[in-house]
Structures are given as structure tokens and as C-alpha cells.
Write a protein that holds these residues in place. Sequence first.
Motif, PDB file in Angstrom:
ATOM      1  N   THR A  99      -4.757  -4.528   2.726  1.00 59.30           N
ATOM      2  CA  THR A  99      -4.539  -4.782   1.303  1.00 59.30           C
ATOM      3  C   THR A  99      -4.349  -6.274   1.122  1.00 59.30           C
ATOM      4  O   THR A  99      -3.776  -6.943   1.989  1.00 59.30           O
ATOM      5  CB  THR A  99      -3.308  -4.018   0.779  1.00 59.30           C
ATOM      6  OG1 THR A  99      -3.060  -4.372  -0.583  1.00 59.30           O
ATOM      7  CG2 THR A  99      -2.063  -4.338   1.596  1.00 59.30           C
ATOM      8  N   PHE A 141       0.874  -1.174   0.000  1.00 59.19           N
ATOM      9  CA  PHE A 141       0.000   0.000   0.000  1.00 59.19           C
ATOM     10  C   PHE A 141       0.907   1.218   0.000  1.00 59.19           C
ATOM     11  O   PHE A 141       2.127   1.094   0.199  1.00 59.19           O
ATOM     12  CB  PHE A 141      -0.951   0.007   1.214  1.00 59.19           C
ATOM     13  CG  PHE A 141      -0.254   0.108   2.546  1.00 59.19           C
ATOM     14  CD1 PHE A 141      -0.082   1.339   3.165  1.00 59.19           C
ATOM     15  CD2 PHE A 141       0.219  -1.032   3.190  1.00 59.19           C
ATOM     16  CE1 PHE A 141       0.561   1.435   4.394  1.00 59.19           C
ATOM     17  CE2 PHE A 141       0.857  -0.943   4.417  1.00 59.19           C
ATOM     18  CZ  PHE A 141       1.029   0.294   5.028  1.00 59.19           C
ATOM     19  N   ALA A 168      -4.713   1.719  -0.983  1.00 57.79           N
ATOM     20  CA  ALA A 168      -4.649   0.332  -0.518  1.00 57.79           C
ATOM     21  C   ALA A 168      -4.546  -0.676  -1.669  1.00 57.79           C
ATOM     22  O   ALA A 168      -4.586  -1.896  -1.419  1.00 57.79           O
ATOM     23  CB  ALA A 168      -5.854   0.009   0.350  1.00 57.79           C
TER      24      ALA A 168
END
Length: 760
Positions: free
Chosen positions: A188, A98, A168
Motif C-alpha cells: 500500500t 491496509f 490495500a
Amino acid sequence: MSKIVVVVVSVFLFVSLASAKDKTSLDYVNILMGTDSGFKLSNGNTYPAIALPWGMNFWSPQTGGMGDGWVYSYDADKIQGFKQTHQPSPWINDYGQFSLFPMTGELVIKGEERASWFSHKAEIAKPNYYKVYLADYDVVTEITPTERAAMFRFTFPENDKSYVLVDAFDRGSYVKIIPEGKKIIGYTTRNSGGVPDNFRNYFVIVFDKPFIKSNVWSTDKIVEGVRELEDNHVGAALQFKTRKGEQVCARVASSFISYEQAELNLKELGDDSFDQVKAKGADIWNEELSRIAVSGGSEDQMETFYSCLYRVLLFPRKFYEFDADGNVFHYSPYNGEVLPGYLFTDNGFWDTFRAVFPFFNLMYPSLNEQIQEGLANAYKESGFLPEWASPGHRDCMVGSNSATIVADAYLKGLRGYDIDALWDAVVKNTTHVGPLLSVGRYGSDYYNKLGYVPYNVGINENVARTLEYAFADYCIYKLGKALGKPQEEIAIYAKRAMNYKNVFDTESKLMRGKNDDGTFQSPFSPFKWGDAFTEGNSWHYTWSVFHDVNGLIDLMGGQKEFAGMLDSVFVVPPIFDDSYYGQVIHEIREMQIMNMGNYAHGNQPIQHMIYLYNYAGEPWKTQYWVREVMDRLYTPQADGYCGDEDNGQTSAWYVFSAMGFYPVTPAVDEYVVGAPLFKKITVTLESGKTIEIEAPDNSAKNRYVESMRMNGKNYENNFLKYGELMKGAKITYKMGAEPNKQRGIKTENFPYSFSTELKK
């Protein structure tokens, strides 16, 4: 007038020397070394890992698009995010990523559209600290890491619309904004394989300034009226009102276990300020890097050495965390459970068994004991040892090289882990294919029956597999002996260790594919890449008889013929046959352009070959070529490697070679002697004992070893013993411009070979 010039020059020299003296080991590290790379040509295929040694999380500026394996390319001119990354290689790609990204003005979400121009002239890149100016937004971003957390510092201009964008990534993600806590949480799931269905990387981000507005978004559009969102690709946009030069800090941590664990991991930052975290990171890096203190080399050599050492200390990654009571536990990428104990990941043993793990056994035995425990856990959780893990099993490369890593550690005296489980694991590998073809031994039925993997039965890279299985069998045999296993149980592995002979062609004096009926493949070209070999040709793989070089010498007709074949690698032009791949793969191109004949240092199979002259009574040729490779194929620049760096292996070759010795045969207690690069090297072992290596006459011209002393006594051998080094040692070289062809030429001076042991 002349006196004034002398004074000015003297002052300049004094300042320069003082400045050099004040530099720390960390100051010499260039984390951009190797980043000038791409699909067609690798000068390292690295990215700037902003991390602590073996940290669970790395951070990197992101110049490539979402999912691009080339996270950061030196020739790029825009940055679109600052990404938490776990990527070990662009070919393996990333997982659990992320990013954060600051901007001003109108909010832009899409990565390519939000990207800002930057310049290396306004960039500072160190392992413990990264800083860059984003020109399109007039924002400075700074990052400093711990093992599982990091702190960001954004310096904004005066603007009512200053943002930090949290991305994300796609393939399933979630964010939740908690304004009262100035906090974002989320997860994520983006990965490239090697994970169970329940894989998530949970993150928490806490700011030191309240948001004046905050939104969640999906794909590229704001979703109004909600504070949390789960979708394919989500993120958060946090708006601040800033004064000119105002700094906004974000504390970030993540966990593969839970949000609660991510909060615990955030405590690594404590109450420290950004500068305190940065300073602590510098101390950690300096402590590790300065354990090998080098002096008496050029500035470029110093920078190359410490930049390579930095790379050796990054992988394998710690994939474990600490619970509230300080106990070690981990999320298993093999079965999806949360379990006690250590686990490490992001490593391709095909690369790193050669020098990285032998380096750990010399310099970091207690770390490698934890890694061995992690290997035992991986076996218990998946039924097989990993060969390429990221974070779980990945289908990449060949061989059964986990056996070498297990054997080398135990034979070097490492203890405190479940060696019985590891013994079961390496033995199981010899008769089983795993859930992926890279796990266990693909073709083991043929290998065990015929003594080789045949060329004509649909198993590619068959000679490479045969040679690597044979070395693994040697390692299993030696491990079994050390464990006191009955001779009748382990004799089969000693026999199979000689299987390399079954694919040696006496006509060409090279390794060659063999059919299941015993005939050699025809036609045969030693310049054909792939096919019977792995990312190389017969000229490269013929030398992969790590444990029995003397046996290979006998096959080739003796020492003179063997040395002549070694010479030929550099003499033949960089001819290649790429028909197996249908294109010129980057490893081929890197060999072609280096002007060293068919020597392909940019890939691992041949990297030990230069040291083999020591087994044939011509050690001065090793000394010559080691220096050639260090001088010509390594620089501390963005194009500093001559091929993939690969989890520290190509760097470990340089680090060992600069010290003057190399582990040609892991699982043997010897290092083969080359020639040191620096005038003085002091190696501080984990025990506190030191290895002092002095070569006061060393220079670009004086690359040859005229004589050598070990602890004050004349030393003629072409190898150093592990046990003697671990006691602490002083090694003194007298270097010269001409080779000493009378030193190291007797049989008793040659390094270990298995067939020699069997004759005793």
C-alpha cells in the motif's frame, strides 16, 4: 436472619477483595478511553491501538471510511475493517495502511456497504487483544499483535461463502494471491504526506486454511482470470467453506523495506498459537505497566492511571526493522534509502517535549538513547531535526522543541549516540528555516536581530514562536556548557533565552504581540485565540517561560502579583475570541465547557501552569488544582480526556501528577512537587532501584501536603532532584484537609530559575 446477612456480606467482600487483588496492571487499561471524539469536540481523539509498546505497527477496528482521520469513533455502530495503522493523530492522519475484514454470504467490497453492525457489549478491547462480534455476518474477529506482526482469528458460522477481504486501500496499491502458500502479498502506498516517492508498506498474510476460491479486485469489482493486480485501489477476496464455529487464523506482517523483510518480520510470531501470542503480549504489557505500581485509590483512579500510562508507552513509534543477522536498519522517510541504525517517528515535539520525553529520561533512558540515535539519523538524512514527524517531516505546529528533547536527554546523563551531530543540528536550527515552516525556525532572522518575532511581518503565531525559541535557546546554552563548548560560542544562547521579556506587556502583565518598530500590537485582547499564539490565547501562553519563572515573577511585580495572575486564569469566565480562526475550534470549546474559567487543560501550552504556584510561595494552590484537574477532567471512559491526548502528553501529565511531581522545566534536573493521588506508589527504575511514595492519609478530602519526608528526613523544598530520585528514594507525605501555608514558602524552597542562577 441477621447472621446470614453478615455471612453473605462477608463472603461478598472477600470475593471482591480477592478479585481486585488478582487484577494485573493490564486489567485496568481501557484502550477505548478518549475514543468518544470528533472534529468539533475532542475527548481525547484517540483510537484503540492494539499494539505492543512503541510497536512499528498498530491495529485498530475501523469505523470511519477510508482516509477518515477518526479511525474509530465510540458512537459508531458499524465496523468496515480491521486496519493496520500508523496514525499518531486524526489531524496528521495515517500512512501505510491496509485492512482485513471477514464476511459471509454474497461478497461486498465497498467499505461502507460491507460494514457490519457491532456493539460494545460484544467487544473486548485491550492493548494485547481485541475481540468483536460482527452481527451482520455472525463472525467473531480477534486480533493479537507483536511489534511488526499480528495474528487474526476469525470464528465463522457454517457457510459455503465465508470470506476474508484484504483491502490495500487507494492511491496506488498491489496484491498477489499465492494459493499454494495460502498466502497474499502486496503493498500500500496510501499516506498523508511526509514520504518520498518510493514509499511503500509491503505486507504478507498467511492463512492456516486453503482457499476454495480467491480473486483480486479493483475499486469495487472482481477482476477475473488474474492472481495479481496493481491499480489505484486493489484488494483480494479469499473464500472458505466453514463449519459452525470453525476458526480461520491469519498471520500478518509488514515492512517498509521489502517483501523479504516482511517475511522476516512475520517470524516474530514464530510457531506460537493465537493464545500464546496473546499471552506473551500480556506479559510484555504487564512488565511495563507494573513498573509503576499504585494502590490506595478508587477503581476509577486505578483505571485512569493505567489507561494513561498505556498511552504514554505507544509513541514515538519504532520505525526500524531487523535484518536476517539481527542488525538494526530502517527505510528512511527523509531520503527514501535503506540505512543502518535506529529511527523513530510519529511524534509532535510541540506536545511531547513537556512531559513524555522527561518521563522516558526517568523511566526508559536506554530507549531514549535509541531515540536520540534516531534523531541524529534523521538529521543526517534530511539536514534538519524533525519537529513533527509522521513518518518524515510534516508541516504542523511551531517552535524548535527538538532542542529541548536533545538537551534534556544529554543533561540527564544519556550517552552512546552521535551528540556532535545533534549539537550541529540544534545550532543549525537557530539560523535556518527548514523545507517546511515547522522545521528549523520560521522567523529566525527577525528573532535573532530584534529578539522577538514581530507581529506585523506576516508570520503568524509570532509570540508563541518567540517564547518557544527562547526556551530552546536556554536548552542549547545548557547543552553547550555540558559539552564544554567555549563560552564565547554559547553566550548568545544565554542572552536569547531572555527574549521572552521582549514580548511581555507590563500594562496587561501578559504576553502580547510586538511590531517590528517596537510598539505592541493594538488592539489587544488576551482572550483572542491564535493570531500571535498557537491554539491558545495570551492567558495560556504567558506562562511559557519554563526556564525562568522567577524572571517572569519579577516582570509581574513580585510573588503576590504573580500568584494573583495565576488565580485569575481560573477566575475569569471562559471568554474567547475566535475571529482568527473564523470558527470555534475544538480546543476553544473544550476550555469553554470545563467550568474552570480560562484554564485550557485540553491543550498543551498551559498544562504546566498549575505547578507555578510553587515558585511564588503558595504550593498549596498547586496541590488543590492538581487534584481538581485529575478528578474532574480525566475519567477511564470513552470521553475520558478534556481535549486531544496527543502522543501521550496529556496522559503523561496525569501519570506524573498522580506520582506527585511534574517536569515543569525539561533540561533541568528538577521536578516540581504537587501532591500524590494514591496512598502508595512504587516506581521501579530501569536500574532496578525504586522510588517509594507513600501518603497513607490520602483521600478525596485530604489533598494537601501537611509535611513531607525524603529518605526519612523532613523535606521542605518544592522540587525533587533527578539525581536523588535515580539513586532510589523513599518519599513520605502526611496529607490533610487544610493547606499548610508555612511549608515551602521560603525562597530556598523554590524550584530552579535561570535568572536566579545568573545572579549567583
